[in-house]
Write an enzyme that holds these catalytic residues in place. Structure first.
Site, PDB file in Angstrom:
ATOM      1  CD  GLU A   1       9.727  22.403 -39.844  1.00 52.08           C
ATOM      2  OE1 GLU A   1       9.352  23.582 -39.751  1.00 52.08           O
ATOM      3  OE2 GLU A   1       8.988  21.433 -39.644  1.00 52.08           O
TER       4      GLU A   1
ATOM      5  CD  GLU B   1       9.583  19.459 -35.740  1.00 50.18           C
ATOM      6  OE1 GLU B   1       8.535  20.075 -35.961  1.00 50.18           O
ATOM      7  OE2 GLU B   1      10.697  20.004 -35.691  1.00 50.18           O
TER       8      GLU B   1
HETATM    9  C1  GAL Z   1       7.867  23.018 -36.747  1.00 47.59           C
HETATM   10  C2  GAL Z   1       9.196  23.369 -36.091  1.00 47.59           C
HETATM   11  C3  GAL Z   1       9.148  23.119 -34.590  1.00 47.59           C
HETATM   12  C4  GAL Z   1       7.918  23.746 -34.001  1.00 47.59           C
HETATM   13  C5  GAL Z   1       6.693  23.185 -34.711  1.00 47.59           C
HETATM   14  C6  GAL Z   1       5.389  23.749 -34.196  1.00 47.59           C
HETATM   15  O1  GAL Z   1       7.764  23.599 -37.973  1.00 47.59           O
HETATM   16  O2  GAL Z   1      10.235  22.629 -36.659  1.00 47.59           O
HETATM   17  O3  GAL Z   1      10.293  23.651 -33.993  1.00 47.59           O
HETATM   18  O4  GAL Z   1       7.986  25.099 -34.164  1.00 47.59           O
HETATM   19  O5  GAL Z   1       6.756  23.506 -36.070  1.00 47.59           O
HETATM   20  O6  GAL Z   1       5.246  23.498 -32.854  1.00 47.59           O
END
Ligand code: GAL
Length: 638
Positions: free
Chosen positions: A187, A256
């Site tokens: 990110e 994600e």
């Molecule tokens: C995203 C990140 C993950 C985790 C998630 C929140 O932005 O890529 O590693 O931190 O947020 O749980």
């Protein structure tokens, strides 16, 4: 000389051995991609993936969690790699126990699933310091995550170390292993702007470095619109149906998809209804997506001091389909399993074409995938959040609840609707709860013993400094605790206004602090996950003569996110005494004495081998409502 017959026999034998060797041992696969999907051995794939971070559970339970993931319809397991625990001291590596990465990847392989390895090495992940080793911070001239030579040397070295390790164990798909995908950075696009041109150069460098490692599998960069070819830029978020990659030759992938969220101390326990999660997944595949990963499918626990910060809780349950203890979370797990089965039934159609969109009304639409001119699969969506609807599709009428998607693998029969949860609704995992329950654990009330921590400086390795010190630089993250101690002599006219009643004003970058005046607790301050800084104003009384002020500054997880997070810092940065007339005596630049850590930590009080040590006081009733007491109790499992 060998006769013709025996030569033929030998060749035949050699061929058999050769063939047997290849079919049994080396099921190697090529992994590429095109505009639709990842292509494994020449075939486009629709893939369901889930995050399981290996150190958030134990090797003993990995097989069971992975088995439950497979039964839930996952094809791929995704994990970050956690640099700070793999290289705790520069050049000294650790891959044992919960950190046995190779064993984890092999466990996934044994279950017949694939792996997406997010090497980073920046992880974020609510992991201490985002996965960076603290020693990195102390390399002269270093700047993290930008085009900085000392940083790039270390990052490249670690990336190469992990890739080599995987190659040596034959874990990449081309070697017959389960790894089909790798990630560099994480990110970075969210914060790239803060690094100016250095950020842009860094993205290019990270991409080139990753590709140069010759993993033979595609690399992704999540949330990175400017990811250079051939790196695939992927989406992260609660919904990704509107996402398009930065090139028409890359597939639409979602790395994600939040099954819930992480827990910050003091915040409500996160919850994401499965109806919404399933809607988001179905919409993604409806609109052309071909790879989706639940973050998290199993969250687990932040053991030891692994939690990131500030103030990230020990539980990383995440409201995930498999709960913190490894039990199925119903109906979430079951409903998603049914969804995955429904999508699988459409796979052949989905890999054959791009979806054709058909508008069915306001907030109503269909996407159709054609395998041939008369064979199709369809997704019907009502993306309005309040009104249910009846839609006509292919001459038939379908009822679509608000915020839902129906799946029709033959363009006719609805086999799944995201809003209709019909899978089992029982709480927890019946197979486990039948054999174990909380009643099997007993806390023996008479087993309490305790140790009273000393307030203030407790050893001769304390040191003095003029002025207040930043906490992480001082402790080097060897402890969450740092004592800041000052002596104040109250004479006539020493304190402005001569009063003994004063206000003690403290400002801290975070994350929490206990305030003692003459060894008595007078205040407690703390921040929260969103803002760890805090201000304390305590009315205190000083004696004439000598007084001590002891401030115990506490860290609850080192920051893991944001631009320049690595230099965010922690601890107390301003202390002043103010009298009733508002005259201020700034103590910030006075002589302070420092002590890293607690005495109990130094004594190793949490070591099980000391459970029966005479350090612990037993017998009488344990102290209550007092600060700085270590308590020990015994839990019996029967
Ligand atoms: C995203 C990140 C993950 C985790 C998630 C929140 O932005 O890529 O590693 O931190 O947020 O749980």
């Amino acid at each position: 000389m060998m006769g013709t017959k025996s030569l033929v026999a030998f060749v035949l034998f050699a061929l058999l051995v050769f063939e047997g060797y290849f079919t049994e041992k080396v099921l190697s696969a090529t992994v590429t991609y095109d505009h639709r999907a990842l292509v494994i051995d020449g075939k486009r794939r629709i893939l369901q993936s889930g995050s399981i971070h290996y150190p958030r559970s134990t090797p003993e339970v990995w097989p069971e969690i992975i088995k439950k993931s497979k039964e839930g319809g996952l094809d791929v397991i995704e994990t970050y790699v956690f640099w700070n625990y793999h290289e705790p001291v520069k050049g000294q590596y650790y891959f044992e126990g919960r950190f046995d990465l190779v064993r984890f990847v092999k466990t996934v392989q044994e279950a017949g699933l694939l792996v997406h390895l997010r090497i980073g090495p920046y992880a974020c992940a609510e992991w201490n310091y985002g996965g960076f080793p603290i020693w990195l911070h102390f390399i002269p001239g270093i700047q993290f995550r930008t085009t900085n030579a000392p940083f790039k040397i270390e990052m490249k070295q670690f990336l190469a170390k992990i890739v080599e390790m995987m190659k040596k164990e034959h874990l990449f798909a081309s070697q017959g292993g389960p790894i089909i995908l790798a990630q560099v950075e994480n990110e970075y696009g969210n914060i790239e702007g803060s690094y100016g041109v250095g950020g842009e150069l860094y993205v290019k460098w990270a991409a080139e470095t990753a590709v140069s490692l010759n993993t033979s599998v595609p690399w992704v960069m999540c949330v990175q619109d400017d990811a250079p070819d051939p790196i695939i830029n992927t989406c992260n978020g609660f919904y990704c149906d509107r996402f398009t990659p930065n090139s028409p030759s890359k597939p639409k992938m979602w790395t994600e998809n939040y099954s819930g969220w992480f827990l910050g101390f003091g915040n409500p326990i996160p919850f994401r209804p499965v109806e919404d999660l399933a809607f988001a997944v179905a919409r993604f595949f409806e609109t052309g997506g071909t790879f989706q990963n639940y973050y998290m499918y199993f969250g687990g626990t932040n053991f030891g001091r692994t939690a990131g910060g500030p103030l990230v809780a020990t539980s990383y349950d995440y409201d995930a389909p498999i709960d913190e203890y490894g039990f199925l979370r119903q109906p979430k797990w079951g409903h998603l399993r049914d969804l995955h089965k429904a999508i699988k039934q459409c796979e052949e159609h989905m890999i054959s074409s791009n979806p054709t969109q058909v508008q069915l009304g306001k907030n109503l639409e269909a996407h159709v995938y054609y395998k041939s001119s008369n064979e199709c699969a369809a997704f019907l969506a009502n993306y309005g959040s309040s009104l249910d609807a009846n839609v006509t599709f292919n001459g038939n009428i379908y009822f679509l609840p608000a915020w839902s998607v129906s799946i029709l693998p033959d363009c006719k029969n609805v086999i799944f609707n995201t809003a209709k949860v019909v899978s089992q609704r029982t709480l927890g995992d019946s197979s486990f709860s039948a054999t174990t329950s909380v009643n099997d654990f007993i806390l023996e009330p008479s087993s309490w013993s305790w140790y009273k921590e000393r307030v203030g400086i407790w050893s001769n390795n304390s040191f003095m400094n003029s002025g207040l010190l930043e906490q992480i630089t001082t402790t080097k993250d060897t402890s969450d605790y740092l004592w800041y101690t000052i002596s104040i002599n109250v004479k006539e006219n020493n304190i402005p206004g001569q009063e003994k009643e004063l206000f003690l004003h403290i400002e801290s970058l975070g994350h929490a602090a206990l305030v003692f005046v003459n060894k008595r607790l007078v205040g407690f301050g703390y921040g929260n996950h969103e803002d760890a800084s805090f201000i304390l104003d305590e009315k205190i009384t000083l004696n004439h003569g000598n007084n001590t002020i002891d401030l115990l500054s506490m860290m609850i997880g080192v920051q893991n996110y944001g631009p320049w997070f690595d230099v965010a810092g922690a601890g107390i940065f301003y202390v002043a005494l103010r009298d009733l007339k508002n005259d201020t005596n700034d103590l910030s630049f006075e002589e302070w004495i420092y002590q890293v850590g607690l005495e109990g930590e130094d004594l190793d009080l949490d070591n099980i081998n000391l459970a029966n040590s005479s350090l612990w006081t037993t017998g009488a009733a344990p102290p209550v409502n007092q600060s700085l007491i270590w308590y020990k109790g015994r839990v019996l499992w029967h």
